[in-house]
Design a protein around this motif. Sequence first.
Motif, PDB file in Angstrom:
ATOM      1  N   ARG A  89       1.125   8.513   3.739  1.00 35.43           N
ATOM      2  CA  ARG A  89       0.680   7.143   4.020  1.00 35.43           C
ATOM      3  C   ARG A  89       0.387   6.339   2.753  1.00 35.43           C
ATOM      4  O   ARG A  89       0.009   5.177   2.827  1.00 35.43           O
ATOM      5  CB  ARG A  89      -0.569   7.171   4.913  1.00 35.43           C
ATOM      6  N   THR A  90       0.564   6.970   1.607  1.00 31.27           N
ATOM      7  CA  THR A  90       0.302   6.290   0.335  1.00 31.27           C
ATOM      8  C   THR A  90       1.598   5.746  -0.248  1.00 31.27           C
ATOM      9  O   THR A  90       2.628   6.416  -0.222  1.00 31.27           O
ATOM     10  CB  THR A  90      -0.332   7.269  -0.675  1.00 31.27           C
ATOM     11  N   ASN A  91       1.556   4.521  -0.765  1.00 29.94           N
ATOM     12  CA  ASN A  91       2.714   3.973  -1.473  1.00 29.94           C
ATOM     13  C   ASN A  91       2.298   3.586  -2.889  1.00 29.94           C
ATOM     14  O   ASN A  91       1.118   3.632  -3.249  1.00 29.94           O
ATOM     15  CB  ASN A  91       3.314   2.772  -0.729  1.00 29.94           C
ATOM     16  N   MET A  92       3.267   3.216  -3.693  1.00 29.53           N
ATOM     17  CA  MET A  92       2.996   2.908  -5.096  1.00 29.53           C
ATOM     18  C   MET A  92       2.099   1.678  -5.250  1.00 29.53           C
ATOM     19  O   MET A  92       1.356   1.560  -6.223  1.00 29.53           O
ATOM     20  CB  MET A  92       4.310   2.711  -5.853  1.00 29.53           C
ATOM     21  N   GLU A  93       2.167   0.765  -4.289  1.00 31.43           N
ATOM     22  CA  GLU A  93       1.285  -0.403  -4.334  1.00 31.43           C
ATOM     23  C   GLU A  93      -0.179   0.019  -4.225  1.00 31.43           C
ATOM     24  O   GLU A  93      -1.053  -0.535  -4.904  1.00 31.43           O
ATOM     25  CB  GLU A  93       1.623  -1.382  -3.207  1.00 31.43           C
ATOM     26  N   ASP A  94      -0.442   1.018  -3.378  1.00 35.77           N
ATOM     27  CA  ASP A  94      -1.812   1.517  -3.228  1.00 35.77           C
ATOM     28  C   ASP A  94      -2.329   2.083  -4.549  1.00 35.77           C
ATOM     29  O   ASP A  94      -3.481   1.848  -4.940  1.00 35.77           O
ATOM     30  CB  ASP A  94      -1.867   2.614  -2.162  1.00 35.77           C
ATOM     31  N   ILE A  95      -1.470   2.840  -5.217  1.00 35.62           N
ATOM     32  CA  ILE A  95      -1.867   3.465  -6.479  1.00 35.62           C
ATOM     33  C   ILE A  95      -2.080   2.403  -7.552  1.00 35.62           C
ATOM     34  O   ILE A  95      -3.042   2.456  -8.321  1.00 35.62           O
ATOM     35  CB  ILE A  95      -0.802   4.485  -6.922  1.00 35.62           C
ATOM     36  N   ALA A  96      -1.173   1.420  -7.596  1.00 40.64           N
ATOM     37  CA  ALA A  96      -1.299   0.336  -8.571  1.00 40.64           C
ATOM     38  C   ALA A  96      -2.601  -0.427  -8.362  1.00 40.64           C
ATOM     39  O   ALA A  96      -3.302  -0.781  -9.317  1.00 40.64           O
ATOM     40  CB  ALA A  96      -0.102  -0.610  -8.453  1.00 40.64           C
ATOM     41  N   ARG A  97      -2.942  -0.663  -7.103  1.00 35.27           N
ATOM     42  CA  ARG A  97      -4.178  -1.378  -6.780  1.00 35.27           C
ATOM     43  C   ARG A  97      -5.406  -0.566  -7.199  1.00 35.27           C
ATOM     44  O   ARG A  97      -6.389  -1.106  -7.704  1.00 35.27           O
ATOM     45  CB  ARG A  97      -4.222  -1.667  -5.278  1.00 35.27           C
ATOM     46  N   GLU A  98      -5.322   0.746  -7.010  1.00 35.47           N
ATOM     47  CA  GLU A  98      -6.448   1.621  -7.345  1.00 35.47           C
ATOM     48  C   GLU A  98      -6.746   1.618  -8.838  1.00 35.47           C
ATOM     49  O   GLU A  98      -7.905   1.606  -9.257  1.00 35.47           O
ATOM     50  CB  GLU A  98      -6.139   3.050  -6.883  1.00 35.47           C
ATOM     51  N   ILE A  99      -5.691   1.609  -9.659  1.00 35.87           N
ATOM     52  CA  ILE A  99      -5.882   1.698 -11.106  1.00 35.87           C
ATOM     53  C   ILE A  99      -5.919   0.329 -11.773  1.00 35.87           C
ATOM     54  O   ILE A  99      -6.267   0.198 -12.943  1.00 35.87           O
ATOM     55  CB  ILE A  99      -4.773   2.568 -11.746  1.00 35.87           C
ATOM     56  N   GLY A 100      -5.543  -0.723 -11.029  1.00 34.81           N
ATOM     57  CA  GLY A 100      -5.555  -2.058 -11.598  1.00 34.81           C
ATOM     58  C   GLY A 100      -4.376  -2.348 -12.495  1.00 34.81           C
ATOM     59  O   GLY A 100      -4.492  -3.081 -13.483  1.00 34.81           O
ATOM     60  N   MET A 101      -3.223  -1.774 -12.161  1.00 33.74           N
ATOM     61  CA  MET A 101      -1.991  -2.014 -12.906  1.00 33.74           C
ATOM     62  C   MET A 101      -0.960  -2.636 -11.978  1.00 33.74           C
ATOM     63  O   MET A 101      -1.130  -2.628 -10.758  1.00 33.74           O
ATOM     64  CB  MET A 101      -1.417  -0.692 -13.453  1.00 33.74           C
ATOM     65  N   SER A 102       0.106  -3.148 -12.576  1.00 28.17           N
ATOM     66  CA  SER A 102       1.207  -3.625 -11.751  1.00 28.17           C
ATOM     67  C   SER A 102       2.056  -2.429 -11.323  1.00 28.17           C
ATOM     68  O   SER A 102       2.088  -1.398 -12.006  1.00 28.17           O
ATOM     69  CB  SER A 102       2.078  -4.612 -12.533  1.00 28.17           C
ATOM     70  N   LYS A 103       2.730  -2.570 -10.190  1.00 24.39           N
ATOM     71  CA  LYS A 103       3.590  -1.485  -9.715  1.00 24.39           C
ATOM     72  C   LYS A 103       4.697  -1.193 -10.726  1.00 24.39           C
ATOM     73  O   LYS A 103       5.067  -0.037 -10.956  1.00 24.39           O
ATOM     74  CB  LYS A 103       4.188  -1.851  -8.354  1.00 24.39           C
ATOM     75  N   GLY A 104       5.216  -2.262 -11.352  1.00 25.63           N
ATOM     76  CA  GLY A 104       6.271  -2.085 -12.344  1.00 25.63           C
ATOM     77  C   GLY A 104       5.824  -1.241 -13.524  1.00 25.63           C
ATOM     78  O   GLY A 104       6.607  -0.462 -14.072  1.00 25.63           O
ATOM     79  N   SER A 105       4.554  -1.387 -13.906  1.00 31.37           N
ATOM     80  CA  SER A 105       4.037  -0.606 -15.030  1.00 31.37           C
ATOM     81  C   SER A 105       3.983   0.873 -14.687  1.00 31.37           C
ATOM     82  O   SER A 105       4.255   1.729 -15.531  1.00 31.37           O
ATOM     83  CB  SER A 105       2.639  -1.099 -15.414  1.00 31.37           C
ATOM     84  N   ILE A 106       3.629   1.185 -13.442  1.00 29.97           N
ATOM     85  CA  ILE A 106       3.572   2.589 -13.029  1.00 29.97           C
ATOM     86  C   ILE A 106       4.961   3.210 -13.058  1.00 29.97           C
ATOM     87  O   ILE A 106       5.138   4.369 -13.447  1.00 29.97           O
ATOM     88  CB  ILE A 106       2.950   2.717 -11.627  1.00 29.97           C
ATOM     89  N   TYR A 107       5.972   2.422 -12.682  1.00 27.22           N
ATOM     90  CA  TYR A 107       7.342   2.941 -12.680  1.00 27.22           C
ATOM     91  C   TYR A 107       7.844   3.245 -14.093  1.00 27.22           C
ATOM     92  O   TYR A 107       8.852   3.934 -14.254  1.00 27.22           O
ATOM     93  CB  TYR A 107       8.286   1.957 -11.999  1.00 27.22           C
TER      94      TYR A 107
END
Length: 259
Positions: A89-107
């Motif tokens: 149920r987790t997506n990359m947007e959730d993780i980005a929101r949790e750490i305060g980064m953009s999704k693109g940065s996580i990729y």
Amino acid sequence: MSDNTKEKIKNAAEELITRKGYKDTSVKDIAKSAEVAVGTIYRYYKSKDEILTDMGRLDLKDVSYSQDRRRKQIMEAALDVFGTKGYTRTNMEDIAREIGMSKGSIYQYFESKDKLFISMIKESAQMQTIFNRTENGTEQATIEDVLTGIGMTFLSIFKDPQKIKLVRVIIGESPNFPEIGELFLHGVVEEAAERLGKLLKLHVPSGMDPVLVVRLFIGSLWSFVMLQEMIPAKSKKYDYQDVVKNAVRIFRYGAFSKE
């Protein structure tokens, strides 16, 4: 000629910022890497930001000066989200929101959620280095000493709340993703058993498999961990030292008793 120079500048900027981080990369660094003069860069761009804008890579401004530390931060944030919402149920947007980064940065660090999760398991496999502490002086040690060292080292792993949380997620998701459970089993459990089995060769009676002995011993402690640490309950909390002491005595007078 100008287009070729701009490409060299952009390529150098991307490579350096990805490796060193945005703040630690200067225009002078970019010029040196691109093999052009600093003045040449300013002929085309007013700042680093303009280079990134021309590249369409403003997300590189989020790259930390410490790639290793940022990777760990992302994995810690992902583990918090996985532990709360579950892997599926987790997506990359959730993780980005949790750490305060953009999704693109996580990729920039992880190609996908699957790769991120697998990296987390591989990081946990590095806990194998903790077993090195049990390898010193085992030739002169008694079987009680060796088993006590193995037991205390194993249980010390579960003093880390992050590792407990990761194991919970692995257990919960393995039925849907068998490869996750297999990676944890082969990369953590089996490698540890193989290494520790070598320590018991001098102590195990003929005809007994030292690797199997280790897995049986750790298995008894694993059951304890499952009940006390991983299943929330108000039951009595046992001290690790007492647990290992009793486990060693039970195991010693069973597997290693003289017939």
